[in-house]
Write a protein that holds these residues in place. Structure first.
Motif, mmCIF file in Angstrom:
data_model
loop_
_atom_site.group_PDB
_atom_site.id
_atom_site.type_symbol
_atom_site.label_atom_id
_atom_site.label_comp_id
_atom_site.label_asym_id
_atom_site.label_seq_id
_atom_site.Cartn_x
_atom_site.Cartn_y
_atom_site.Cartn_z
ATOM 1 N N PRO A 24 1.611 -8.671 -11.576
ATOM 2 C CA PRO A 24 0.431 -8.070 -10.937
ATOM 3 C C PRO A 24 0.497 -8.104 -9.415
ATOM 4 C CG PRO A 24 -0.237 -9.489 -12.734
ATOM 5 C CD PRO A 24 1.225 -9.712 -12.548
ATOM 6 N N ALA A 25 1.015 -9.214 -8.849
ATOM 7 C CA ALA A 25 1.128 -9.293 -7.396
ATOM 8 C C ALA A 25 2.106 -8.258 -6.867
ATOM 9 C CB ALA A 25 1.583 -10.696 -6.986
ATOM 10 N N SER A 26 3.193 -8.014 -7.590
ATOM 11 C CA SER A 26 4.178 -7.010 -7.171
ATOM 12 C C SER A 26 3.573 -5.609 -7.214
ATOM 13 C CB SER A 26 5.415 -7.081 -8.069
ATOM 14 O OG SER A 26 6.009 -8.358 -8.018
ATOM 15 N N LYS A 27 2.761 -5.333 -8.243
ATOM 16 C CA LYS A 27 2.113 -4.017 -8.342
ATOM 17 C C LYS A 27 1.145 -3.801 -7.184
ATOM 18 C CE LYS A 27 2.316 -4.005 -13.403
ATOM 19 N NZ LYS A 27 1.501 -4.105 -14.644
ATOM 20 N N ALA A 28 0.356 -4.837 -6.864
ATOM 21 C CA ALA A 28 -0.590 -4.716 -5.751
ATOM 22 C C ALA A 28 0.150 -4.512 -4.435
ATOM 23 C CB ALA A 28 -1.476 -5.957 -5.683
ATOM 24 N N THR A 29 1.264 -5.221 -4.256
ATOM 25 C CA THR A 29 2.052 -5.082 -3.030
ATOM 26 C C THR A 29 2.629 -3.679 -2.916
ATOM 27 O OG1 THR A 29 2.631 -7.430 -3.112
ATOM 28 C CG2 THR A 29 3.999 -6.012 -1.732
ATOM 29 N N LEU A 30 3.144 -3.147 -4.027
ATOM 30 C CA LEU A 30 3.704 -1.790 -4.013
ATOM 31 C C LEU A 30 2.617 -0.753 -3.731
ATOM 32 C CD1 LEU A 30 6.230 -0.057 -4.476
ATOM 33 C CD2 LEU A 30 5.629 0.026 -6.904
ATOM 34 N N SER A 31 1.424 -0.963 -4.303
ATOM 35 C CA SER A 31 0.316 -0.026 -4.084
ATOM 36 C C SER A 31 -0.077 0.043 -2.621
ATOM 37 C CB SER A 31 -0.895 -0.454 -4.925
ATOM 38 O OG SER A 31 -0.599 -0.415 -6.295
ATOM 39 N N LEU A 32 0.135 -1.039 -1.879
ATOM 40 C CA LEU A 32 -0.194 -1.055 -0.460
ATOM 41 C C LEU A 32 0.993 -0.668 0.409
ATOM 42 C CD1 LEU A 32 -2.115 -1.707 1.869
ATOM 43 C CD2 LEU A 32 -1.457 -4.114 1.646
ATOM 44 N N ALA A 33 2.203 -1.095 0.023
ATOM 45 C CA ALA A 33 3.374 -0.894 0.878
ATOM 46 C C ALA A 33 3.722 0.580 1.039
ATOM 47 C CB ALA A 33 4.572 -1.661 0.308
ATOM 48 N N VAL A 34 3.714 1.332 -0.051
ATOM 49 C CA VAL A 34 4.106 2.747 0.023
ATOM 50 C C VAL A 34 3.153 3.546 0.921
ATOM 51 C CG1 VAL A 34 4.419 4.863 -1.317
ATOM 52 C CG2 VAL A 34 5.317 2.692 -2.183
ATOM 53 N N PRO A 35 1.825 3.456 0.742
ATOM 54 C CA PRO A 35 0.930 4.176 1.659
ATOM 55 C C PRO A 35 1.068 3.731 3.115
ATOM 56 C CG PRO A 35 -0.255 3.542 -0.314
ATOM 57 C CD PRO A 35 1.058 2.842 -0.366
ATOM 58 N N LEU A 36 1.278 2.428 3.351
ATOM 59 C CA LEU A 36 1.433 1.968 4.728
ATOM 60 C C LEU A 36 2.692 2.541 5.369
ATOM 61 C CD1 LEU A 36 0.348 -1.793 4.689
ATOM 62 C CD2 LEU A 36 -0.898 0.169 5.590
#
Length: 244
Positions: A24-36
């Protein structure tokens, strides 16, 4: 005395059962990293705050099945988007401090009520209050609405699509979209929301003349931006450690 201290320590420190938090932490990080990355590539780092708040929906329902997780994240994302739009609007019209505090109380009330009804996990309006408070306290122009919709809304949509794409491995997409919706406000949803909204407003904005001056003072902009920075930094950590 020693016995008392041992009892306090035993009741204060509890090691919960192991939960698979890394995924779950990896999914949340990916959800933020790509848009940033996209926002930075476009030269619009001033929109990074909106992307961070939009990505918060990815931390909801991480231990639930895909169907209830989808509806939790959708309702949380919509609340985040509305909170940012409200905050940006009242900042744009340069609303008085007391009006901004009232708006933030309304955001806290609405988010807390939806949290009860949609059974958010983690529960509560803290993310929406962060988003609304940050947008309320920063100077805004019409261009900021574009940032909210493109960066904030786009990040929310990307997070939802990522979750739906991952759900195809274990669940039928039609089942994911067609079931799991929950809207059951409990008996205490309304009174708790009414009681907590002034507290959220006071916590996020402060009270008194000094706080009112700080919201209007250009020299205090770095301090007024702290909710966005803290929230963006805490998103993966909240997905990692927040108890279910």
């Amino acid at each position: 005395m020693k016995r008392h201290l041992k009892e306090v320590m035993r009741r204060s420190v509890i090691v919960a059962p192991h939960r698979p938090s890394l995924i779950p932490a990896s999914k949340a990080t990916l959800s933020l990293a790509v848009p940033l990355i996209l926002v930075a590539s476009a030269g619009r780092l001033d929109w990074a705050m909106y992307a961070a708040f939009g990505a918060f929906c990815a931390v909801f329902g991480r231990f639930d099945a895909y169907a209830p997780r989808f509806w939790q994240q959708l309702s949380a994302g919509i609340v985040q988007l509305l909170a940012m739009l409200l905050g940006t609007y009242f900042s744009l019209i340069d609303a008085p401090f007391l009006v901004r505090a009232l708006v933030l109380a309304v955001i806290g009330f609405g988010a807390n009520y939806v949290s009860h009804a949609a059974r958010w996990m983690p529960p509560g309006p803290i993310f929406a209050v962060f988003a609304g408070g940050a947008c309320l306290s920063l100077p805004a122009t019409a261009d900021n609405f574009t940032g909210v919709l493109l960066a904030g809304g786009g990040t929310m949509v990307f997070s939802m699509l990522l979750m739906l794409g991952l759900s195809l491995r274990k669940a039928n997409l039609r089942h994911t979209l067609g079931s799991g919706f929950t809207w059951v406000p409990s008996a205490r949803a309304m009174p708790e929301s009414l009681q907590s909204s002034p507290a959220w407003s006071a916590t996020a904005t402060g009270t008194g003349p000094a706080s009112a001056r700080s919201l209007r003072s250009p020299a205090s902009m770095p301090m007024r931006a702290w909710p966005a920075g803290c929230s963006a930094a805490l998103a993966p950590a909240l997905a990692w450690r927040w108890p279910p």
